[in-house]
Scaffold this motif. Structure first.
Motif, short mmCIF file in Angstrom:
data_model
loop_
_atom_site.label_atom_id
_atom_site.label_comp_id
_atom_site.label_asym_id
_atom_site.label_seq_id
_atom_site.Cartn_x
_atom_site.Cartn_y
_atom_site.Cartn_z
N SER A 41 0.83 -1.21 0.00
CA SER A 41 0.00 0.00 0.00
C SER A 41 0.87 1.26 0.00
CB SER A 41 -0.91 0.00 1.23
OG SER A 41 -0.13 0.18 2.40
N LEU A 42 0.27 2.36 -0.42
CA LEU A 42 0.94 3.64 -0.38
C LEU A 42 1.32 3.99 1.06
CD1 LEU A 42 1.95 6.09 -1.94
CD2 LEU A 42 -0.33 7.08 -1.74
N ALA A 43 0.46 3.62 2.01
CA ALA A 43 0.76 3.88 3.43
C ALA A 43 2.01 3.13 3.87
CB ALA A 43 -0.43 3.48 4.29
N ALA A 44 2.18 1.90 3.41
CA ALA A 44 3.36 1.11 3.77
C ALA A 44 4.63 1.73 3.17
CB ALA A 44 3.21 -0.33 3.31
N VAL A 45 4.55 2.16 1.92
CA VAL A 45 5.70 2.83 1.29
C VAL A 45 6.00 4.14 2.01
CG1 VAL A 45 6.54 3.94 -0.82
CG2 VAL A 45 5.37 1.73 -0.95
N SER A 46 4.96 4.86 2.40
CA SER A 46 5.16 6.11 3.13
C SER A 46 5.88 5.87 4.46
CB SER A 46 3.82 6.81 3.38
OG SER A 46 3.28 7.27 2.16
N LYS A 47 5.61 4.76 5.09
CA LYS A 47 6.30 4.43 6.34
C LYS A 47 7.79 4.23 6.07
CE LYS A 47 6.37 1.29 10.26
NZ LYS A 47 5.81 0.10 10.88
N HIS A 48 8.12 3.53 5.00
CA HIS A 48 9.53 3.34 4.63
C HIS A 48 10.18 4.70 4.35
CE1 HIS A 48 9.82 -1.01 4.53
NE2 HIS A 48 8.69 -1.08 3.82
N LEU A 49 9.45 5.57 3.66
CA LEU A 49 9.99 6.90 3.35
C LEU A 49 10.23 7.72 4.62
CD1 LEU A 49 7.87 7.77 0.18
CD2 LEU A 49 10.28 7.05 0.28
N ARG A 50 9.34 7.60 5.60
CA ARG A 50 9.54 8.31 6.86
C ARG A 50 10.81 7.83 7.57
NH1 ARG A 50 4.05 7.78 7.11
NH2 ARG A 50 4.10 6.02 8.57
N ILE A 51 11.06 6.53 7.53
CA ILE A 51 12.26 5.98 8.16
C ILE A 51 13.51 6.49 7.45
CG2 ILE A 51 13.55 3.82 8.54
CD1 ILE A 51 10.72 2.51 9.02
N LEU A 52 13.49 6.51 6.13
CA LEU A 52 14.63 7.02 5.36
C LEU A 52 14.84 8.51 5.62
CD1 LEU A 52 14.02 5.15 2.00
CD2 LEU A 52 15.94 4.78 3.58
N THR A 53 13.75 9.25 5.76
CA THR A 53 13.83 10.69 6.04
C THR A 53 14.40 10.91 7.43
OG1 THR A 53 11.98 11.15 4.56
CG2 THR A 53 12.51 12.85 6.18
N ALA A 55 16.36 9.06 9.06
CA ALA A 55 17.78 8.72 9.04
C ALA A 55 18.59 9.75 8.26
CB ALA A 55 17.97 7.33 8.44
N GLY A 56 17.92 10.66 7.59
CA GLY A 56 18.62 11.69 6.81
C GLY A 56 19.09 11.21 5.45
N LEU A 57 18.67 10.00 5.04
CA LEU A 57 19.10 9.44 3.76
C LEU A 57 18.35 10.05 2.58
CD1 LEU A 57 19.46 5.74 4.88
CD2 LEU A 57 21.29 7.41 4.53
N ILE A 58 17.14 10.52 2.84
CA ILE A 58 16.38 11.23 1.81
C ILE A 58 15.75 12.47 2.46
CG2 ILE A 58 15.83 9.10 0.54
CD1 ILE A 58 12.89 9.46 1.55
N SER A 59 15.31 13.37 1.61
CA SER A 59 14.50 14.50 2.08
C SER A 59 13.20 14.46 1.28
CB SER A 59 15.23 15.83 1.89
OG SER A 59 15.58 16.02 0.54
N GLN A 60 12.17 15.04 1.85
CA GLN A 60 10.88 15.12 1.17
C GLN A 60 10.45 16.58 1.12
OE1 GLN A 60 7.86 12.03 2.00
NE2 GLN A 60 9.30 11.23 3.52
N GLU A 61 9.89 16.96 0.00
CA GLU A 61 9.46 18.33 -0.21
C GLU A 61 8.11 18.35 -0.89
OE1 GLU A 61 10.78 22.23 -2.86
OE2 GLU A 61 12.10 20.49 -2.75
N LYS A 62 7.21 19.11 -0.35
CA LYS A 62 5.88 19.26 -0.93
C LYS A 62 5.95 20.34 -2.00
CE LYS A 62 1.29 18.53 -0.01
NZ LYS A 62 0.60 17.30 0.16
N ARG A 63 5.56 19.97 -3.22
CA ARG A 63 5.47 20.92 -4.34
C ARG A 63 4.04 20.86 -4.85
NH1 ARG A 63 10.62 18.63 -7.66
NH2 ARG A 63 12.07 18.62 -5.92
#
Length: 107
Positions: A41-53, A55-63
């Protein structure tokens, strides 16, 4: 309390998160595009993205209405320095490490 190094290694421990990092080597991606290849699910992927964020491995930006993900390549430097401290490892070339991740995840 988790240290930045703990967060980095914890984030890298999951194959889905490593696959996401490999995808982001190419370019920034919208969250929905990151989620496309995964059978979750998108929610599950979003959880992975939060963990990566976190950890500082990725950043997320709302455009506008779209959230974009961007790889933060300098975030792996601390882990590289830590591994070099054992003396059993050659200095880690991040370009070589990226190629290693890509090759590993293709198998």
């Amino acid at each position: 309390m988790d240290t930045p190094l703990d967060l980095t290694f914890s984030a890298l421990a999951d194959p889905t998160r490593r696959a996401i990092l490999t995808m982001l080597l190419e370019d920034d991606m919208a969250v929905t595009d990151v989620a496309d290849p995964f059978e979750m699910s998108l929610a599950a992927v979003s959880k992975h993205l939060r963990i990566l964020t976190r950890a500082g491995l990725i950043s997320q930006e709302k455009r506008g209405r779209v959230t974009w993900c961007k790889l933060e390549p300098d975030a792996l430097k601390a882990a590289s320095v830590w591994m070099q401290g054992f003396g059993q490892f050659e200095p880690v070339n991040l370009d070589d490490f990226e190629r290693f991740l890509e090759a590993t995840l293709k198998d």
